[in-house]
Scaffold this active site. Sequence first.
Site, PDB file in Angstrom:
ATOM      1  N   TRP A 130       0.804  -1.220   0.000  1.00 14.91           N
ATOM      2  CA  TRP A 130       0.000   0.000   0.000  1.00 14.91           C
ATOM      3  C   TRP A 130       0.842   1.278   0.000  1.00 14.91           C
ATOM      4  O   TRP A 130       0.291   2.369  -0.122  1.00 14.91           O
ATOM      5  CB  TRP A 130      -0.872   0.000   1.274  1.00 14.91           C
ATOM      6  CG  TRP A 130      -0.100  -0.523   2.447  1.00 14.91           C
ATOM      7  CD1 TRP A 130      -0.147  -1.797   2.944  1.00 14.91           C
ATOM      8  CD2 TRP A 130       0.887   0.165   3.227  1.00 14.91           C
ATOM      9  NE1 TRP A 130       0.748  -1.944   3.978  1.00 14.91           N
ATOM     10  CE2 TRP A 130       1.397  -0.748   4.165  1.00 14.91           C
ATOM     11  CE3 TRP A 130       1.405   1.465   3.222  1.00 14.91           C
ATOM     12  CZ2 TRP A 130       2.390  -0.411   5.091  1.00 14.91           C
ATOM     13  CZ3 TRP A 130       2.394   1.799   4.129  1.00 14.91           C
ATOM     14  CH2 TRP A 130       2.884   0.873   5.048  1.00 14.91           C
ATOM     15  N   LYS A 154      -2.526  -8.918  -7.045  1.00 21.67           N
ATOM     16  CA  LYS A 154      -3.212  -9.034  -5.754  1.00 21.67           C
ATOM     17  C   LYS A 154      -2.667  -7.848  -4.939  1.00 21.67           C
ATOM     18  O   LYS A 154      -1.543  -7.860  -4.452  1.00 21.67           O
ATOM     19  CB  LYS A 154      -2.871 -10.373  -5.064  1.00 21.67           C
ATOM     20  CG  LYS A 154      -3.575 -10.551  -3.729  1.00 21.67           C
ATOM     21  CD  LYS A 154      -2.606 -10.264  -2.589  1.00 21.67           C
ATOM     22  CE  LYS A 154      -3.245 -10.150  -1.257  1.00 21.67           C
ATOM     23  NZ  LYS A 154      -3.867  -8.844  -0.939  1.00 21.67           N
ATOM     24  N   ALA A 156      -2.649  -4.832  -1.911  1.00 22.20           N
ATOM     25  CA  ALA A 156      -2.890  -4.803  -0.462  1.00 22.20           C
ATOM     26  C   ALA A 156      -4.362  -4.471  -0.237  1.00 22.20           C
ATOM     27  O   ALA A 156      -4.947  -3.640  -0.950  1.00 22.20           O
ATOM     28  CB  ALA A 156      -1.995  -3.763   0.195  1.00 22.20           C
ATOM     29  N   SER A 157      -4.948  -5.090   0.781  1.00 25.11           N
ATOM     30  CA  SER A 157      -6.402  -5.005   0.912  1.00 25.11           C
ATOM     31  C   SER A 157      -6.915  -3.623   1.302  1.00 25.11           C
ATOM     32  O   SER A 157      -8.108  -3.367   1.213  1.00 25.11           O
ATOM     33  CB  SER A 157      -6.907  -6.068   1.894  1.00 25.11           C
ATOM     34  OG  SER A 157      -5.990  -6.219   2.930  1.00 25.11           O
ATOM     35  N   GLY A 206       6.845  -6.130  -0.057  1.00 24.21           N
ATOM     36  CA  GLY A 206       6.161  -6.088   1.241  1.00 24.21           C
ATOM     37  C   GLY A 206       7.087  -6.496   2.359  1.00 24.21           C
ATOM     38  O   GLY A 206       8.309  -6.320   2.265  1.00 24.21           O
ATOM     39  N   GLU A 228      10.936  -7.977  -3.092  1.00 25.23           N
ATOM     40  CA  GLU A 228      11.419  -6.629  -2.776  1.00 25.23           C
ATOM     41  C   GLU A 228      10.868  -6.329  -1.389  1.00 25.23           C
ATOM     42  O   GLU A 228       9.691  -6.008  -1.242  1.00 25.23           O
ATOM     43  CB  GLU A 228      10.899  -5.669  -3.858  1.00 25.23           C
ATOM     44  CG  GLU A 228      11.774  -4.468  -4.036  1.00 25.23           C
ATOM     45  CD  GLU A 228      11.478  -3.404  -3.016  1.00 25.23           C
ATOM     46  OE1 GLU A 228      12.097  -3.458  -1.928  1.00 25.23           O
ATOM     47  OE2 GLU A 228      10.637  -2.551  -3.283  1.00 25.23           O
ATOM     48  N   LEU A 229      11.724  -6.490  -0.370  1.00 26.10           N
ATOM     49  CA  LEU A 229      11.228  -6.430   1.006  1.00 26.10           C
ATOM     50  C   LEU A 229      11.702  -5.160   1.717  1.00 26.10           C
ATOM     51  O   LEU A 229      12.012  -4.169   1.078  1.00 26.10           O
ATOM     52  CB  LEU A 229      11.661  -7.703   1.745  1.00 26.10           C
ATOM     53  CG  LEU A 229      11.321  -9.004   0.986  1.00 26.10           C
ATOM     54  CD1 LEU A 229      11.841 -10.217   1.717  1.00 26.10           C
ATOM     55  CD2 LEU A 229       9.825  -9.128   0.746  1.00 26.10           C
ATOM     56  N   CYS A 262      10.532   1.662   1.499  1.00 29.34           N
ATOM     57  CA  CYS A 262      11.562   0.652   1.796  1.00 29.34           C
ATOM     58  C   CYS A 262      12.945   1.251   1.664  1.00 29.34           C
ATOM     59  O   CYS A 262      13.864   0.875   2.392  1.00 29.34           O
ATOM     60  CB  CYS A 262      11.383  -0.557   0.888  1.00 29.34           C
ATOM     61  SG  CYS A 262      11.250  -0.150  -0.839  1.00 29.34           S
TER      62      CYS A 262
END
Length: 451
Positions: A130, A154, A156-157, A206, A228-229, A262
Amino acid sequence: MAFKSINPYNNKELASFPEHSTSEQEAMLKKADKTFAEWRTWSFADRAKVLNKAAALLLENLEKYAETISLEMGKPISESRAEVKKCAWVCEYYAENAETFLSPKSISTDAHESYVTYEPMGAILAIMPWNFPFWQVFRFAAPTLMAGNVGLLKHASNVLGSAKHIADIFLEAGAPEGAFQHLLVSHGSIETLLENDIVKAVTLTGSEKAGASVASLAGKNIKKSLLELGGSNAFVVLEDADIDKAIEIGVKARFMNTGQSCIAAKRFIVVEKVYDKFVEGFVKKVKALKSGDPMSDSSEIGVLAREDLADILAEQVDKSVEMGAKVLIGQKQKGAYYEPTVLTDISADMPVFKEETFGPVTPIIKVKDVKEAFEVAANTEFGLGISVFTQDLNQVKKYINLVPDGAFFVNDLVKSDPRLPFGGTKKSGYGRELSRDGMMEFVNVKTVYIQ
Ligand code: NDP
């Protein structure tokens, strides 16, 4: 079940999105597969028309998209506008360069003819966060679609309004239905999606936890993954640095996107000779940052994307303060808002040093000299990038190959640029996005040998 978009600034519900049923998901995968067979035959020039049109739509409707971003995740509207413009840039960039990047390469061997082709793989699943709800998706979608793959998002909610806009943009730009679809699913559905033969590879941006889970599911199904964290980039200020410039860029590097990036500078490491001057100037600038309604043009700091994210940040700061960190400014939380915070007297075991801080918090560490500065910088599990401020380019260049991160920036903040590869090492993930390198992640590099 329905997903809700909630404005983190005032907790008002913005929209509700019903989850796709299992049969709807299956139908979408089939459509992706069918579309792939057609889309891969389109010429680069025709695919480029779609991407250029998508860029034009992004710019034409900039205000509408920027508003959705700010309303859904709380970043200042001026930064949302910049994000949308950058998405247009990445579309144009790949529209222009994809054919060159993917043109077959002839290699002489003992064959009559030998060469390498770069072919699309099929449906690529993208699990996205997000924090840059448009940019993270476009930097995946532009090279992926130009390569002839199809995309399944998909998102982020909490940012599904953004996801809908993006899917609509590609349709309106002329991509066939099924070239880019967004799935309304919770992350619990990812296991089933990755087991499906139609999905050929997965990319995730994420948290470490989500990354580890997706990588193991991809591994189980022998599918390529790209992660990609998080990061905890060092921002190093050496004694010969232009301190005013380091302060100005340092504030941007830490507080952009209300600290939720990030690649933000997350550990400031300053040589003792210039430490007092840097800290004084930095705190002064942080005090002047204007917090407020994300929808206001004058806001420089908005709110965090969800209240629970502010709670996590508050816990990291409070624990560090209990361990001896000194608060120069900040440490107040109200709902999803977290006040810009500067901390000194930092030790390496404090959460604000050891963990990723995803919000407006700056730990500043004093070091003796350049050697100690790089030692402290290296003391992290993450490896996205480092910024070093100095005038001595010969000295700093000696450190470039000693730092194992994915990026090394001198006299500027670590930033992404469509022309340059982007990605991390260690717990920041693996694989690269953007540039030619990023495009190579989701193509079949095929050897052709004709005797
Ligand atoms: P998550 O990693 O949980 O969310 C990012 C994406 O991954 C979302 O689409 C999410 O879906 C999905 N996801 C979550 N868990 C799983 C899982 N087990 N398997 C597959 N997909 C999953 O981030 P959070 O929102 O919880 O943020 C927590 C922290 O993560 C932040 O504070 C920050 O440190 C880091 N982060 C880093 C980002 C970066 O740019 N590198 C971006 C966002 C967060 P869903 O919304 O349905 O849960």
